[in-house]
Motif scaffolding. Structure first.
Motif, mmCIF file in Angstrom:
data_model
loop_
_atom_site.group_PDB
_atom_site.id
_atom_site.type_symbol
_atom_site.label_atom_id
_atom_site.label_comp_id
_atom_site.label_asym_id
_atom_site.label_seq_id
_atom_site.Cartn_x
_atom_site.Cartn_y
_atom_site.Cartn_z
ATOM 1 N N VAL A 2 -2.790 9.887 -5.944
ATOM 2 C CA VAL A 2 -1.451 9.371 -6.364
ATOM 3 C C VAL A 2 -0.760 8.243 -5.833
ATOM 4 C CG1 VAL A 2 0.720 10.115 -7.122
ATOM 5 C CG2 VAL A 2 -1.098 11.630 -7.129
ATOM 6 N N THR A 3 -0.428 7.261 -6.569
ATOM 7 C CA THR A 3 0.170 6.173 -6.073
ATOM 8 C C THR A 3 1.766 6.187 -6.720
ATOM 9 O OG1 THR A 3 -0.565 4.706 -7.352
ATOM 10 C CG2 THR A 3 -1.245 5.069 -4.956
ATOM 11 N N ILE A 4 2.955 6.175 -6.094
ATOM 12 C CA ILE A 4 4.132 5.826 -6.754
ATOM 13 C C ILE A 4 4.835 4.654 -6.380
ATOM 14 C CG2 ILE A 4 6.254 7.151 -7.320
ATOM 15 C CD1 ILE A 4 5.065 9.663 -6.986
ATOM 16 N N GLU A 5 4.859 3.544 -7.238
ATOM 17 C CA GLU A 5 5.508 2.316 -6.995
ATOM 18 C C GLU A 5 4.949 1.805 -5.420
ATOM 19 O OE1 GLU A 5 9.824 2.326 -8.579
ATOM 20 O OE2 GLU A 5 9.619 4.132 -7.040
ATOM 21 N N GLU A 6 3.631 2.011 -5.200
ATOM 22 C CA GLU A 6 3.088 1.270 -4.186
ATOM 23 C C GLU A 6 2.486 0.109 -4.275
ATOM 24 O OE1 GLU A 6 0.674 3.979 -1.651
ATOM 25 O OE2 GLU A 6 1.480 5.616 -2.407
ATOM 26 N N LEU A 7 2.138 -0.531 -5.663
ATOM 27 C CA LEU A 7 1.652 -1.696 -5.868
ATOM 28 C C LEU A 7 2.885 -2.552 -6.410
ATOM 29 C CD1 LEU A 7 -0.549 -3.653 -5.911
ATOM 30 C CD2 LEU A 7 -1.364 -2.683 -8.038
ATOM 31 N N GLU A 8 3.600 -1.853 -7.384
ATOM 32 C CA GLU A 8 4.612 -2.518 -8.290
ATOM 33 C C GLU A 8 5.909 -1.432 -8.474
ATOM 34 O OE1 GLU A 8 3.302 -3.913 -12.158
ATOM 35 O OE2 GLU A 8 1.624 -5.258 -11.002
ATOM 36 N N PRO A 68 -5.875 -3.917 -4.798
ATOM 37 C CA PRO A 68 -5.918 -3.296 -3.317
ATOM 38 C C PRO A 68 -6.307 -1.811 -3.235
ATOM 39 C CG PRO A 68 -3.755 -3.844 -3.881
ATOM 40 C CD PRO A 68 -4.329 -4.098 -5.043
ATOM 41 N N LEU A 69 -7.193 -1.648 -2.464
ATOM 42 C CA LEU A 69 -7.540 -0.053 -2.149
ATOM 43 C C LEU A 69 -6.607 0.646 -1.741
ATOM 44 C CD1 LEU A 69 -11.314 -0.705 -0.759
ATOM 45 C CD2 LEU A 69 -10.682 -0.193 -2.983
ATOM 46 N N HIS A 70 -5.735 0.399 -0.542
ATOM 47 C CA HIS A 70 -4.619 1.086 -0.036
ATOM 48 C C HIS A 70 -3.476 1.215 -1.115
ATOM 49 C CE1 HIS A 70 -3.113 -2.948 0.853
ATOM 50 N NE2 HIS A 70 -2.234 -2.239 1.189
ATOM 51 N N ALA A 71 -3.190 0.497 -1.964
ATOM 52 C CA ALA A 71 -2.078 0.514 -2.736
ATOM 53 C C ALA A 71 -2.229 1.165 -4.203
ATOM 54 C CB ALA A 71 -1.206 -0.871 -2.735
ATOM 55 N N THR A 72 -3.257 1.471 -4.701
ATOM 56 C CA THR A 72 -3.586 1.979 -6.159
ATOM 57 C C THR A 72 -4.190 3.303 -5.769
ATOM 58 O OG1 THR A 72 -5.825 1.006 -6.022
ATOM 59 C CG2 THR A 72 -4.006 -0.382 -6.826
#
Length: 278
Positions: free
Chosen positions: A215-221, A160-164
């Motif tokens: 940056v993403t931190i624990e947004e997908l997993e 997903p674009l919004h969570a990675t």
């Protein structure tokens, strides 16, 4: 019951048997045949440069009306065009569009190998290259570092674009109308940290543009963190994102700035390989 009556009953039973499955089978076979013929038309035009309806019909061994219908469908999709003065058909701009999209993916995959391998070896984490695939990011190249031996395989996976991190980079650099259309949708939540509000996500995308990475931190997993930077084509358009991902205990706040700086440098290097800056 007489023999004549028995034969009449059998005849009636036969005529009453449903034939829908058989018709369905013929329809499916006909559809496959039509696709095969349409591809053959493109191959004929690729070989000869241009051809008329009669020539194409003879090459396919079909009636001219069938060839004309095939050409009509292909013309409507921009895959063939007709020279009005000669009545001949040739490959249309739609073929170039499809070929260009495939070429970009192939070029990035090839040029990205040494870049991803160098970063993975240096940081010890998983490095991916992702491109936009409709409303998702799909990973087309991956290199694993020494510290990510047990990491999952992201190759070929649509995310997903919004969570990675890669997705946010691609989303940030989309044309505004397209981006707003995606933000207007209901965004699924994957963890408690997934950003699903359009307003908050817009603010993050502005930060991606300003700082040059996402940056993403624990947004997908849970337990997963990632940093991504844009990859540009020769015209400056963002065509991909390169990311570094790993567990949050390794990609922690103390290390993220270092990883982000290296990721941005990798994006710049891959952009240079794709012709940007010349």
């Amino acid at each position: 019951m007489t023999r004549t009556q028995k034969q009449s009953d059998r005849t009636e039973e036969t005529t009453q048997k449903p034939r829908a499955p058989e018709r369905h089978g013929r329809g499916a076979a006909s559809a496959v045949q039509s696709v095969d013929r349409a591809v053959s038309v493109l191959e004929i035009l690729a070989r000869h440069g241009e051809a008329g309806v009669t020539e194409i019909a003879e090459a396919l061994d079909v009636h001219k009306s069938t060839a004309f219908r095939l050409l009509g469908v292909l013309e409507n999709r921009g895959l063939v065009a007709q020279a009005k003065d000669r009545g001949k058909y040739y490959l249309g701009a739609g073929v170039l569009r499809l070929a260009g999209a495939a070429a970009v993916r192939l070029d990035i995959s090839q040029e990205g190998v040494p870049v991803c391998r160098e970063v993975a070896d240096e940081l010890g984490e998983t490095v991916n290259i992702a491109v936009l695939d409709d409303d998702a990011a799909v990973n087309i190249m991956q290199a694993r570092g020494t510290a990510s031996v047990t990491a999952q395989n992201w190759l070929g996976r649509r995310t997903p674009l919004h969570a990675t991190s890669s997705g946010k980079v691609l989303l940030a650099h989309m044309p505004p109308t397209l981006r707003e259309g995606l933000l207007a949708r209901s965004l699924p939540r994957f963890t408690d940290r997934t950003v699903t509000g359009a307003g908050m996500l817009r603010a993050e995308l502005e930060a991606v543009i300003e700082q040059g990475y996402g940056v993403t931190i624990e947004e997908l997993e849970l337990g997963l963190a990632a940093v991504a930077a844009p990859v540009r084509a020769h015209d400056g358009k963002v065509i991909a994102a390169i990311s570094v991902s790993g567990p949050v205990y390794r990609l922690n706040p103390d290390r993220l700035p270092e990883v982000a700086k290296r990721t941005v440098a990798a994006g710049a290097e891959l952009s240079r390989r794709m012709g940007y800056g010349f």
